[in-house]
Write an enzyme that holds these catalytic residues in place. Structure first.
Site, PDB file in Angstrom:
ATOM      1  N   GLU A   1      49.948  26.316  52.668  1.00 32.89           N
ATOM      2  CA  GLU A   1      48.877  27.278  52.370  1.00 32.89           C
ATOM      3  C   GLU A   1      49.398  28.719  52.316  1.00 32.89           C
ATOM      4  OE1 GLU A   1      46.112  26.518  55.553  1.00 32.89           O
ATOM      5  OE2 GLU A   1      47.049  27.974  56.862  1.00 32.89           O
TER       6      GLU A   1
ATOM      7  N   HIS B   1      35.730  19.714  59.582  1.00 33.29           N
ATOM      8  CA  HIS B   1      35.034  20.479  60.617  1.00 33.29           C
ATOM      9  C   HIS B   1      35.815  21.751  60.899  1.00 33.29           C
ATOM     10  CE1 HIS B   1      33.076  16.630  62.549  1.00 33.29           C
ATOM     11  NE2 HIS B   1      32.464  17.012  61.440  1.00 33.29           N
TER      12      HIS B   1
ATOM     13  N   ASN C   1      45.853  33.482  58.474  1.00 30.46           N
ATOM     14  CA  ASN C   1      44.500  33.223  58.951  1.00 30.46           C
ATOM     15  C   ASN C   1      44.468  32.945  60.447  1.00 30.46           C
ATOM     16  OD1 ASN C   1      45.556  30.697  59.164  1.00 30.46           O
ATOM     17  ND2 ASN C   1      44.472  29.852  57.415  1.00 30.46           N
TER      18      ASN C   1
ATOM     19  N   GLU D   1      48.373  20.475  61.939  1.00 37.96           N
ATOM     20  CA  GLU D   1      49.069  21.529  61.197  1.00 37.96           C
ATOM     21  C   GLU D   1      49.974  22.225  62.214  1.00 37.96           C
ATOM     22  OE1 GLU D   1      47.816  25.136  58.263  1.00 37.96           O
ATOM     23  OE2 GLU D   1      46.919  25.066  60.231  1.00 37.96           O
TER      24      GLU D   1
ATOM     25  N   GLU E   1      51.929  29.751  63.270  1.00 40.59           N
ATOM     26  CA  GLU E   1      52.036  29.844  61.809  1.00 40.59           C
ATOM     27  C   GLU E   1      53.008  30.945  61.372  1.00 40.59           C
ATOM     28  OE1 GLU E   1      48.161  29.766  60.003  1.00 40.59           O
ATOM     29  OE2 GLU E   1      47.651  27.872  60.943  1.00 40.59           O
TER      30      GLU E   1
ATOM     31  N   HIS F   1      43.940  21.329  62.541  1.00 37.99           N
ATOM     32  CA  HIS F   1      44.694  22.526  62.150  1.00 37.99           C
ATOM     33  C   HIS F   1      44.471  23.625  63.191  1.00 37.99           C
ATOM     34  CE1 HIS F   1      45.749  21.926  57.677  1.00 37.99           C
ATOM     35  NE2 HIS F   1      45.663  20.750  58.267  1.00 37.99           N
TER      36      HIS F   1
HETATM   37  C1  NOJ Z   1      42.961  27.062  57.880  1.00 43.90           C
HETATM   38  C2  NOJ Z   1      43.472  25.700  57.545  1.00 43.90           C
HETATM   39  O1  NOJ Z   1      44.843  25.578  57.809  1.00 43.90           O
HETATM   40  C3  NOJ Z   1      43.165  25.429  56.103  1.00 43.90           C
HETATM   41  O2  NOJ Z   1      43.748  24.227  55.698  1.00 43.90           O
HETATM   42  C4  NOJ Z   1      41.669  25.412  55.947  1.00 43.90           C
HETATM   43  O3  NOJ Z   1      41.367  25.208  54.607  1.00 43.90           O
HETATM   44  C5  NOJ Z   1      41.065  26.742  56.405  1.00 43.90           C
HETATM   45  N1  NOJ Z   1      41.531  27.064  57.706  1.00 43.90           N
HETATM   46  C6  NOJ Z   1      39.558  26.704  56.435  1.00 43.90           C
HETATM   47  O4  NOJ Z   1      39.119  25.823  57.424  1.00 43.90           O
HETATM   48 CA    CA Z   2      46.308  27.075  59.157  1.00 44.10          CA
END
Ligand code: NOJ
Ligand code: CA
Length: 738
Positions: A529, A435, A212, A523, A188, A504
């Site tokens: 995001e 999930h 994240n 992802e 990312e 993801h």
């Molecule tokens: C990271 C993911 O990329 C995002 O799309 C998701 O909403 C959050 N994690 C929570 O699971």
């Molecule tokens: Ca992500």
């Protein structure tokens, strides 16, 4: 599947170190294989007579006698090495030609030609009689090769542990690289563009701001694949891997003094890199080459190197256009978690009674809000509604490294899973399951069968999964062999339940969607995001880099379609100027065409779509599955223009995106000759600019045919989108598009 010709010529050669040559079907690419005097396998690659890869060594280091002293072995960090880097003799070679046309379940094109010449080299390391084969496949668009370990006559050698793979990619100069840091945990990052020699200086800065995700950058000159390169002579070179199965992910480490990239595998918790049992093989190492950037984007090399579809019946696999309770969570308008009470009291999950606590007023996945999204999806023709934060556990999910967080089955009290699914189905919409595993992989596998069965019970057929945080078991990495096996296990188990998967934070794709087409998205890169993160963001060149890099291995759930770019003041978080989408509205529309995916989200809030009905129309109209795709213009990190014909219809969509302001000539010669079409063009407004005026756009319609040509201006961070349908008699008075 139509096999046009399969011709296999096996040749028993006298043991010799003389070079073997392999040409692509069109003769433009030539690969040579040779053993050095020390018995090191090497290869070279040239394109139209120009050197692309200088002599590059192939080989491994194994852990010596890995399976001896069983009890103590695993805790001994430095085992002796068994070198597989020299001492080989050539036993035999075999060559073959293969040519077929196959039909993907979904994709950029209805048919794909798989045409290559092959050379199989059989080697033996005499000292222990270890057999190693290397299979080379040369296509018109690039080279694939892999190591194959046949059954070893000495059974003990059939079990071995890889300490490192040493595959070299020796470049001919200090090329321009489009790269992200080599990292065991995440992709990312925002793409950087620099000379190879500058990677070292830039890696700390480029490695920052990964919101994240866990991070583990392994070297100051390490980069990830797919790595796009460009030579000063205008040659495009792309290095990646295909069919990553039961092996760890390959990164590349550059030696800046020699311009040589060498493979670097992701270690496991013990520091080892691959647990193998012959007969087995590595993934394919791939090198795409062209003097035309559009041909790099159109290449099917990675898909072709993957196995055909593993499923007999694929009728349940369907492309999806979806909306979701998601962007409002990213903006902080609503919350994944249900209550603030458990966190304060530090109560352990699993021991909680959610019916006895006060819910947050803005828990996103509540019945009324989900119904609002279902209504919106039904009204505007979306297939699915993703709902995140529907299940117990979110109060304690982030960064806690807890084994047991979610059971993937227990809804929060304000999410009536039965009634909501029934309501959705009554309106021709499905809910999409979510999930979040919190990277507790063992826990996910523990619950997977029940979780997927429950999805069947309620009529879900797609799951977005996620792997935020550090992997449990501790010490494993997101891109190691353990996790590579987990991601594929989840996809195969899902298939047993006729479920499609969009994972993801998973391993970056390597074309496995050909074999397992229920892997409908991933992802595995920096997506939209990041625009909601005040410290991170996405600059305009990033989306024009992804098709050259991350998308090489498969589609991305980038989540485009943001029509309100400046969301300051919408959230309780502190506003920062950077907290916005650096993209014009037309750039957002074009992403549906330039970033191929059979799974596309319209990510913005319903109210933002209702405020922009003209632009929203393109998002509603655009297809997600195609019979034909053409890349009309492209330059990595600068611009991409793609045209695609909708599956089963004589209808086209064109999208163009750019980093900086530019005017793009477009010729419509891809349209059927002699037919008239009506085009609707969405273009940046006169003063549009991704930072200062992102919402300015105009929509114009007119007649076009295959002789039409336009010059379209695109703003900084801008773009354009065109929808094209066949004209009818009712359109006879429509004026030509200007
Ligand atoms: C990271 C993911 O990329 C995002 O799309 C998701 O909403 C959050 N994690 C929570 O699971
Ligand atoms: Ca992500």
């Amino acid at each position: 599947m139509k096999k046009l010709l399969i011709l296999v010529v096996a040749a028993l050669l006298a043991i010799s170190a003389s070079a073997q040559t392999l040409s692509s079907p069109d003769g433009n690419l030539v690969m040579t294989f040779a053993l050095t005097q020390k018995g090191t396998p090497t290869y070279t690659l040239s394109y139209k007579g120009q050197e692309v890869i200088r002599p590059s060594a192939l080989g491994f280091e194994f852990v010596d006698n890995a399976y001896e002293n069983y009890g103590t072995y695993y805790h001994t960090p430095k085992r002796p090495i068994y070198s597989m880097r020299e001492g080989f003799t050539l036993q035999e070679t075999a060559s073959a030609t293969f040519d077929e046309v196959w039909k993907p379940v979904w994709g950029e094109n209805a048919e794909i030609r798989n045409h290559y010449n092959e050379l199989l080299v059989k080697l033996c390391r005499k000292e222990r009689n270890f057999m190693l084969n290397i299979r080379f496949r040369l296509y018109n668009d690039g080279l694939g090769f892999r190591y194959e370990f046949p059954w070893q006559a000495n059974k003990k050698l059939s079990y071995f542990v890889i300490r490192e793979e040493y595959t070299e990619f020796a470049m001919t100069g200090d090329h321009t690289a489009y790269w992200i840091p080599g990292c065991y945990e995440t992709q990312e990052y925002e793409y950087a563009v620099s000379r190879m020699s500058e990677i070292d200086d830039r890696i700390v800065e480029v490695g920052k701001n990964v919101g994240n995700a866990m991070q583990k950058i392994f070297s100051p000159t390490g980069v990830q694949t797919s790595l796009q390169l460009k030579t000063d002579d205008g040659l495009y070179i792309n290095i990646h891997e295909a069919a990553l199965v039961d092996y760890s992910c390959m990164h590349l480490e550059l030696n800046p003094d020699t311009n040589v990239f060498t493979s670097h595998l992701t270690p496991d918790a013990l520091g080892y890199k691959g647990w193998m049992q012959a007969p087995c093989h590595t993934p394919w190492r791939t090198i795409e080459v062209s003097d035309d950037a559009c041909k790099i984007l159109a290449s099917n090399l990675i898909l072709n190197l993957n196995d055909p579809c593993a499923y007999e019946d694929t009728s349940w696999i369907k492309p999806i256009k979806y909306i979701g309770i998601w962007w409002e969570l990213m903006l902080g308008k609503s919350r994944w978690y249900y209550t603030a009470e458990f966190k304060k009291k530090g109560v352990k999950l699993g021991e909680n009674d959610y019916t006895k606590v006060t819910p947050l007023p803005n828990h996103g996945a509540n019945n009324a809000n989900v119904r609002r999204y279902i209504d919106f999806a039904a009204k505007h023709g979306f297939d699915q509604v993703l709902v995140e934060g529907w299940n117990e556990g979110w109060e304690d999910y982030y960064g806690c490294r807890k084994d047991y967080v979610f059971d993937f089955q227990t809804p929060y009290p304000d999410f009536d899973i039965k009634a909501l699914n029934e309501y959705a189905h009554s309106k021709g919409v499905r809910l999409m399951m979510h999930h979040e595993t919190s990277s507790s992989v063992r826990n996910y596998e523990r619950h997977m069968e029940r979780a997927y069965s429950m999805m069947n019970d309620y009529g879900y057929n797609a799951v977005k999964s996620g792997y935020v945080g550090g992997i449990i078991p501790n010490g494993e990495y997101h891109s190691g062999q353990y996790m590579v096996n987990h991601y594929l296990y989840a996809v195969k188990e899902a298939a047993k339940h006729r479920i499609m998967v969009n994972a993801h934070e998973a391993i970056r794709p390597t074309g496995l969607c050909r074999t397992y087409p229920n892997l409908i998205g991933n992802e595995s890169a920096r997506g939209m995001e990041y625009c909601t993160n005040e410290d991170a963001g996405i600059k305009p060149h990033h989306a024009a880099t992804l098709p050259f890099t991350r998308l090489k291995g498969g589609p991305m759930d980038y989540t485009p379609g943001i029509l309100n770019m400046k969301f300051a003041g919408q959230t309780p978080r502190k506003d920062k100027a950077r907290r916005c989408v650096r993209s014009t509205i037309c750039n957002q529309l074009a992403l549906y065409v330039t970033l191929f995916s059979p799974l596309q989200m319209a990510a913005d809030l319903p109210e933002n779509y209702e405020n922009q009905p003209a632009a929203f129309q393109f998002i509603k109209d655009v297809a997600v599955d195609w019979d034909e795709s053409r890349y009309l213009a492209a330059e990595p990190a600068e611009y991409i223009v793609a045209a695609r014909r909708t599956k089963g219809k004589n209808e086209w969509f064109v999208g163009g995106i750019t980093d900086n302001e530019r005017t793009m000539p477009i010729s419509f010669d891809f349209l059927e000759k002699g037919k008239n079409y009506i085009a609707t063009l969405y273009k940046d407004g006169k003063d549009a600019d991704c930072d200062n005026n992102p919402h300015a756009y105009t929509v114009v319609s007119g007649r076009i045919d295959s002789r039409s040509a336009l010059k379209i201006w695109m703003a900084h961070g801008g773009g354009f989108a065109i929808s094209i349908r066949e004209a009818t008699t009712a359109d006879s008075k429509v004026k030509p598009l200007k």
